[in-house]
Design a protein around this motif. Structure first.
Motif, mmCIF file in Angstrom:
data_model
loop_
_atom_site.group_PDB
_atom_site.id
_atom_site.type_symbol
_atom_site.label_atom_id
_atom_site.label_comp_id
_atom_site.label_asym_id
_atom_site.label_seq_id
_atom_site.Cartn_x
_atom_site.Cartn_y
_atom_site.Cartn_z
ATOM 1 N N TYR A 199 -2.979 18.606 49.203
ATOM 2 C CA TYR A 199 -4.408 18.914 49.125
ATOM 3 C C TYR A 199 -4.572 20.405 48.849
ATOM 4 C CZ TYR A 199 -5.874 14.472 51.339
ATOM 5 O OH TYR A 199 -6.124 13.158 51.628
ATOM 6 N N THR A 200 -5.400 20.749 47.868
ATOM 7 C CA THR A 200 -5.725 22.167 47.644
ATOM 8 C C THR A 200 -7.224 22.353 47.884
ATOM 9 O OG1 THR A 200 -3.990 22.222 45.980
ATOM 10 C CG2 THR A 200 -5.523 24.088 46.032
ATOM 11 N N PHE A 201 -7.545 23.161 48.879
ATOM 12 C CA PHE A 201 -8.945 23.394 49.239
ATOM 13 C C PHE A 201 -9.396 24.730 48.670
ATOM 14 C CE2 PHE A 201 -6.933 20.961 52.608
ATOM 15 C CZ PHE A 201 -7.812 19.899 52.808
ATOM 16 N N LYS A 202 -10.526 24.706 47.965
ATOM 17 C CA LYS A 202 -11.090 25.977 47.478
ATOM 18 C C LYS A 202 -12.480 26.182 48.079
ATOM 19 C CE LYS A 202 -8.704 26.184 43.052
ATOM 20 N NZ LYS A 202 -8.922 26.212 41.593
ATOM 21 N N GLY A 203 -12.884 27.416 48.144
ATOM 22 C CA GLY A 203 -14.191 27.752 48.715
ATOM 23 C C GLY A 203 -14.013 28.765 49.822
ATOM 24 N N LEU A 204 -14.940 28.746 50.773
ATOM 25 C CA LEU A 204 -14.826 29.663 51.908
ATOM 26 C C LEU A 204 -13.960 28.985 52.968
ATOM 27 C CD1 LEU A 204 -15.478 32.234 53.348
ATOM 28 C CD2 LEU A 204 -17.750 31.378 53.842
ATOM 29 N N VAL A 205 -12.635 29.124 52.810
ATOM 30 C CA VAL A 205 -11.708 28.390 53.675
ATOM 31 C C VAL A 205 -10.705 29.309 54.374
ATOM 32 C CG1 VAL A 205 -11.899 26.163 52.510
ATOM 33 C CG2 VAL A 205 -10.293 27.860 51.629
ATOM 34 N N GLN A 206 -10.830 30.610 54.153
ATOM 35 C CA GLN A 206 -9.970 31.535 54.893
ATOM 36 C C GLN A 206 -10.820 32.363 55.837
ATOM 37 O OE1 GLN A 206 -7.230 33.859 52.547
ATOM 38 N NE2 GLN A 206 -6.467 32.075 51.438
ATOM 39 N N GLY A 207 -10.281 32.599 57.038
ATOM 40 C CA GLY A 207 -11.013 33.428 57.997
ATOM 41 C C GLY A 207 -12.118 32.682 58.699
ATOM 42 N N VAL A 208 -12.118 31.350 58.618
ATOM 43 C CA VAL A 208 -13.170 30.562 59.258
ATOM 44 C C VAL A 208 -12.580 29.437 60.102
ATOM 45 C CG1 VAL A 208 -14.995 31.066 57.593
ATOM 46 C CG2 VAL A 208 -13.395 29.207 57.121
ATOM 47 N N GLY A 209 -11.309 29.570 60.464
ATOM 48 C CA GLY A 209 -10.675 28.558 61.323
ATOM 49 C C GLY A 209 -10.303 27.282 60.595
ATOM 50 N N PHE A 210 -9.997 27.402 59.306
ATOM 51 C CA PHE A 210 -9.736 26.205 58.516
ATOM 52 C C PHE A 210 -8.335 25.636 58.747
ATOM 53 C CE2 PHE A 210 -9.229 23.607 54.685
ATOM 54 C CZ PHE A 210 -10.426 22.916 54.719
ATOM 55 N N ARG A 211 -7.330 26.507 58.784
ATOM 56 C CA ARG A 211 -5.967 26.002 58.994
ATOM 57 C C ARG A 211 -5.806 25.349 60.366
ATOM 58 N NH1 ARG A 211 -2.316 30.947 57.741
ATOM 59 N NH2 ARG A 211 -4.079 31.891 58.809
ATOM 60 N N LYS A 229 -5.122 20.555 63.589
ATOM 61 C CA LYS A 229 -5.569 19.717 64.698
ATOM 62 C C LYS A 229 -5.727 18.256 64.272
ATOM 63 C CE LYS A 229 -8.836 20.334 68.335
ATOM 64 N NZ LYS A 229 -10.164 20.814 68.685
ATOM 65 N N ILE A 230 -6.387 18.033 63.140
ATOM 66 C CA ILE A 230 -6.602 16.630 62.752
ATOM 67 C C ILE A 230 -5.293 15.984 62.288
ATOM 68 C CG2 ILE A 230 -9.103 16.619 62.370
ATOM 69 C CD1 ILE A 230 -8.716 17.069 59.497
ATOM 70 N N ALA A 231 -4.426 16.771 61.667
ATOM 71 C CA ALA A 231 -3.133 16.205 61.252
ATOM 72 C C ALA A 231 -2.354 15.753 62.484
ATOM 73 C CB ALA A 231 -2.343 17.248 60.467
ATOM 74 N N LYS A 257 -12.278 12.725 58.421
ATOM 75 C CA LYS A 257 -12.362 13.821 59.389
ATOM 76 C C LYS A 257 -12.577 15.170 58.711
ATOM 77 C CE LYS A 257 -9.983 11.699 63.228
ATOM 78 N NZ LYS A 257 -10.063 12.004 64.646
ATOM 79 N N ILE A 258 -11.948 15.349 57.556
ATOM 80 C CA ILE A 258 -12.120 16.621 56.843
ATOM 81 C C ILE A 258 -13.610 16.837 56.555
ATOM 82 C CG2 ILE A 258 -11.758 17.807 54.629
ATOM 83 C CD1 ILE A 258 -8.893 16.619 54.671
ATOM 84 N N HIS A 259 -14.276 15.770 56.098
ATOM 85 C CA HIS A 259 -15.684 15.926 55.736
ATOM 86 C C HIS A 259 -16.603 16.012 56.940
ATOM 87 C CE1 HIS A 259 -15.179 15.886 51.460
ATOM 88 N NE2 HIS A 259 -14.281 14.930 51.609
ATOM 89 N N LYS A 260 -16.276 15.217 57.957
ATOM 90 C CA LYS A 260 -17.170 15.161 59.124
ATOM 91 C C LYS A 260 -17.031 16.362 60.046
ATOM 92 C CE LYS A 260 -18.044 10.352 60.250
ATOM 93 N NZ LYS A 260 -17.169 9.367 60.854
ATOM 94 N N LEU A 261 -15.809 16.842 60.211
ATOM 95 C CA LEU A 261 -15.562 17.805 61.297
ATOM 96 C C LEU A 261 -15.291 19.227 60.825
ATOM 97 C CD1 LEU A 261 -13.153 15.510 63.351
ATOM 98 C CD2 LEU A 261 -15.588 15.813 63.746
ATOM 99 N N PHE A 320 3.901 18.539 62.143
ATOM 100 C CA PHE A 320 2.980 19.221 61.234
ATOM 101 C C PHE A 320 2.941 20.695 61.621
ATOM 102 C CE2 PHE A 320 -0.852 20.580 59.185
ATOM 103 C CZ PHE A 320 -0.889 19.821 58.015
ATOM 104 N N LYS A 321 3.059 21.572 60.640
ATOM 105 C CA LYS A 321 3.188 23.002 60.938
ATOM 106 C C LYS A 321 2.160 23.837 60.163
ATOM 107 C CE LYS A 321 7.460 23.215 59.726
ATOM 108 N NZ LYS A 321 8.902 23.334 59.452
ATOM 109 N N ILE A 322 1.924 25.024 60.699
ATOM 110 C CA ILE A 322 1.184 26.019 59.917
ATOM 111 C C ILE A 322 2.219 26.973 59.360
ATOM 112 C CG2 ILE A 322 -0.441 27.940 60.004
ATOM 113 C CD1 ILE A 322 -2.104 26.472 61.898
ATOM 114 N N GLU A 323 2.259 27.122 58.067
ATOM 115 C CA GLU A 323 3.265 28.005 57.466
ATOM 116 C C GLU A 323 2.655 29.358 57.093
ATOM 117 O OE1 GLU A 323 5.324 26.153 54.260
ATOM 118 O OE2 GLU A 323 6.487 24.890 55.644
ATOM 119 N N ALA A 324 3.534 30.327 56.925
ATOM 120 C CA ALA A 324 3.079 31.666 56.528
ATOM 121 C C ALA A 324 2.411 31.614 55.160
ATOM 122 C CB ALA A 324 4.270 32.614 56.492
ATOM 123 N N SER A 325 1.492 32.540 54.923
ATOM 124 C CA SER A 325 0.773 32.579 53.652
ATOM 125 C C SER A 325 1.712 32.919 52.513
ATOM 126 C CB SER A 325 -0.305 33.656 53.697
ATOM 127 O OG SER A 325 -1.144 33.430 54.776
#
Ligand code: ZN
Ligand code: ZN
Ligand code: FE
Length: 759
Positions: A7-19, A24-26, A59-63, A87-92
């Protein structure tokens, strides 16, 4: 069957608790894979079965996090990976960079609660923030948005902060702005009164000291999110007076800060739209209508008060500690130079203005003023775009490689970059060395931050604007094409960009702008169709008596034009004017052809305001028009008969309006009625012209823009009347309605030009 998808998400997705949100949902869905920030947004790989993917998408859309804006999600099937356990959060990854930069966000309610909860680890943490709140734009040095690319990089996490930052379930998981009392920024202080450093061991002691000083009637300067504020007690007339004069503001209204909308409701009318914006994470200064006569010295006796919600823990604490419902919080700058962001500059320049100076050691990488907003019906008008709005994004497919340089006053810049229009914060008037430096710095900042490569430059037409000269040099240096766009046309394009309009009737009413014929325009009606425009209305040219001086001293205009109608009356009426000496000289000595021709609507408001004695000089910009609006009687529906020559370019005669007003003054009609009738007259003119144009061009989309429409009385009536006549009316709601919106209009013109000239 197990599948793996990217999945590639574009928009205001950094600095807003997106990762953390994806993480969490994963986890909840038992998907394996990873999520990480990349230059263009956020990418995630998930591995699981069909049912898990269906739930994931839901969940992506609702939450999705409150502040995130998902503009697009691209999903690809990829090879599955064996033996992946979690499921992990990886470095940028530091690849291609064109993501959206979040704006600074006011403190959230969770953080406020923790700040005041003595059992919480963040109790009295003055730099508290989380994934939903805190500084962003003002602390990001470069992309991607990681801790080491912000001005928080110098604060190394303590053990507890590190745990929070790395615990996926925590509110501060991956929050780059997070910190605590142990490991975060420190306050420092200097007393101008005592001429010595102020030293305490804990942050709270500095703020307690500030509270005490505020209550003693001192002016204190405090470094915040986007710059320094001057803070004082608004109930103390002496300190208000001192602040007004020491800032060289010459009675310019000042903003108040408070912590609860209920406090605002006691003194002002508050609509549900105003309340929502007040409580949002933008929390701009909102110009509320006063319910009662209060804080007149803070608001220069106008009928509005600018109030914002406390947007940091420090402000909440100060308001509680002083037990004052309101505090003055006005940006610390000496008029005509940018707000101070650096303590050394503050130490040098605020001497003689503030008594106490308190700063912290988190660098403000990018200056950002408080935003200013007012409401007309359910629509918000942006007067100044700064904290909470900047940078402003507008998605526009194929918009790329264009830079727009704005206007001389209230400058902002805009770029078209990789399918987005990105507009800067308020920069200011380009007539001081300091503001020009800030302007050039902002342009370079945008080029570096976004790795922006310009191909087209758009400038105002005014040959004397600093922005025009700069744009010319820039076009040479960067080898771009350059186009010049008429100022008032740019105003209309700023609304067209917001509302995706390519054809309309547009009215741009403002003070001044360089016209296509070299005269000073300011009351223009246009038909705009893609990249072509036609001027179809304006006020009949009149001479700007006194030239530039008439802007500060509109009494020159009022006296001259009133004298042409009734010299005896004029002489008697203005007998006590402190300008009386030069006034007679104006009449006798004025060689009218020496003065430039103008069609300015702003100056007409100046003339009428001066005739109604709301002021002789504009001590600050638009002071007289603001007071003229302030006194207008809302219940009055009358208007003055006018003379308009309807033609391919319709022309309005202002002498008839001035004549009518003088008659009403002689007849002893109340000023509040005359003011209202004048406003109604302008509305009536716009409606009449629009009806005429509709017959000839069959267009029913109407756009209003320009500084004069900051006047709520005028804007509200004009909007309502045009709506009543069945027109679709649009105004600025995203870009400033004044010259702060010019760069947005310019960049849209560049985009349309590219689009239609290549076809
Ligand atoms: Zn928070
Ligand atoms: Zn810490
Ligand atoms: Fe303008």
């Amino acid at each position: 069957m197990i599948k793996r998808k990217r999945y590639t998400f574009k928009g205001l997705v950094q600095g807003v608790g997106f990762r953390p949100f994806i993480f969490k949902i994963a986890k909840e869905l038992n998907l394996v894979g990873f999520v990480k920030n990349i230059g263009i947004g956020v990418t995630a790989e998930f591995q699981g079965d069909e049912k898990q993917f269906i739930e994931l998408n839901e969940k992506i859309h609702k939450l999705k996090p409150e502040n995130a804006i998902i503009e697009s999600i691209q999903i690809e099937d990829i090879e599955t990976i064996e033996n992946e356990k979690e499921f992990k959060i990886e470095a940028s990854s530091h690849d291609q960079i064109d993501t959206i930069i979040p704006h600074d966000m006011a403190i959230c309610s969770d953080c406020i609660n923790e700040f005041f909860d003595n059992k919480n680890r963040h109790y009295q943490n003055f730099f508290i923030s989380c994934t939903n709140c805190g500084p962003r734009y003002t602390m990001i040095k470069k992309l991607p948005y990681d801790r080491e690319n912000t001005t928080m990089d110098k604060f190394k996490f303590c053990k507890e902060c590190e745990d929070e930052y790395f615990s996926p379930a925590d509110r501060r998981f991956n929050a780059q702005s997070t910190t605590c009392e142990k490991c975060g920024p420190r306050y420092y202080g200097f007393s101008f009164e005592e001429n010595n450093e102020i030293k305490f061991s804990r942050n709270i002691e500095y703020i307690d000291f500030l509270s005490k000083k505020i209550l003693e009637g001192k002016i204190v300067a405090l470094k915040g999110i986007g710059g320094f504020h001057l803070i004082a007690n608004p109930y103390d007339d002496n300190v208000v007076e001192r602040l007004m004069t020491s800032k060289k503001r010459e009675s310019k209204p000042m903003a108040l800060i408070c912590k609860d909308i209920e406090d605002v409701k006691e003194i002002c009318y508050v609509s549900k739209y105003e309340e929502n914006l007040f409580n949002s994470n933008i929390s701009p200064i909102i110009l509320f209508s006063k319910k009662k006569d209060i804080f007149n010295n803070v608001s220069d006796n106008l009928n509005t008060l600018g109030i914002m919600r406390a947007y940091t823990a420090t402000y909440y604490y100060l308001l509680r500690k002083t037990n004052l419902k309101f505090l003055i919080a006005t940006s610390a700058n000496i008029s005509k130079v940018p707000m101070i962001i650096d303590q050394n500059e503050a130490l040098e320049k605020l001497k003689g203005i503030s008594d106490i100076l308190i700063w912290h050691d988190r660098e403000i990488y990018r200056r950002c003023d408080d935003s200013v907003v007012s409401f007309v019906n359910d629509k918000n008008i942006i007067i100044r775009s700064g904290r909470g709005y900047a940078p402003t994004y507008k998605r526009l497919e194929k918009a790329d490689k264009i830079i727009a340089f704005g206007a001389q006053e209230k400058n902002s810049i805009s770029i078209a970059h990789k399918n987005n229009i990105i507009s800067s914060q308020f920069i200011g008037d380009l007539d001081s060395k300091e503001n020009i430096e800030y302007y050039e710095k902002t342009i370079n900042d945008y080029i570096n931050l976004f790795s922006f490569e310009p191909e087209i430059s758009i400038s105002d037409k005014h040959p004397q604007y600093y922005s025009t000269q700069y744009a010319k040099d820039f076009a040479k240096t960067y080898n771009t094409k350059i186009y010049y766009l008429q100022h008032h046309v740019a105003h209309i394009y700023s609304v067209m960009l917001e509302k995706n309009i390519e054809k309309c009737i547009g009215f741009a009413f403002d003070g001044t702008g360089y016209g296509d014929d070299g005269n000073i325009w300011g009351s223009e009606g246009f038909i705009i169709d893609k990249i072509n425009y036609k001027r179809v209305f304006h006020i009949d040219y009149y001479n700007l008596i006194g030239g530039e001086k008439a802007i500060k001293e509109p009494i020159r205009l009022a006296y001259y034009y009133a004298s042409k109608i009734d010299p005896l009356f004029t002489q008697r009426y203005f007998a006590n004017s402190k300008y009386s000496n030069i006034l007679e000289f104006i009449i006798k000595g004025a060689n009218i052809v020496d003065y430039p021709l103008t069609s300015s609507m702003g100056r007409l408001f100046d003339i009428v305001g001066t005739l109604l004695n709301v002021g002789e000089t504009n001590k600050y910009e638009a002071m007289i028009p603001m007071h003229l609006e302030s006194i207008a009687e809302k219940s009055e529906k009358g208007y003055y008969e006018t003379i308009i020559k309807f033609s391919h370019t319709s022309i309005l005669d202002i002498m008839q309006i001035i004549q009518n007003i003088i008659d009403d003054i002689k007849n002893g009609i109340d000023k509040s009625i005359i003011s209202a009738k004048f406003h109604n007259t302008i509305t009536k003119i716009v409606v009449d012209i629009t009806k005429y144009l509709k017959q000839n061009y069959n267009i029913s989309t109407v756009v209003l823009s320009g500084g004069v429409f900051q006047n709520r009385f005028l804007l509200e009536r004009t909007l309502n009347e045009l709506n009543n006549h069945g027109f679709n009316v649009y105004i600025n709601e995203v870009y400033p309605i004044n010259d702060g919106g010019i760069s947005a209009g310019q960049v849209y013109y560049g985009y349309l030009f590219k689009k239609y000239s290549e076809e």
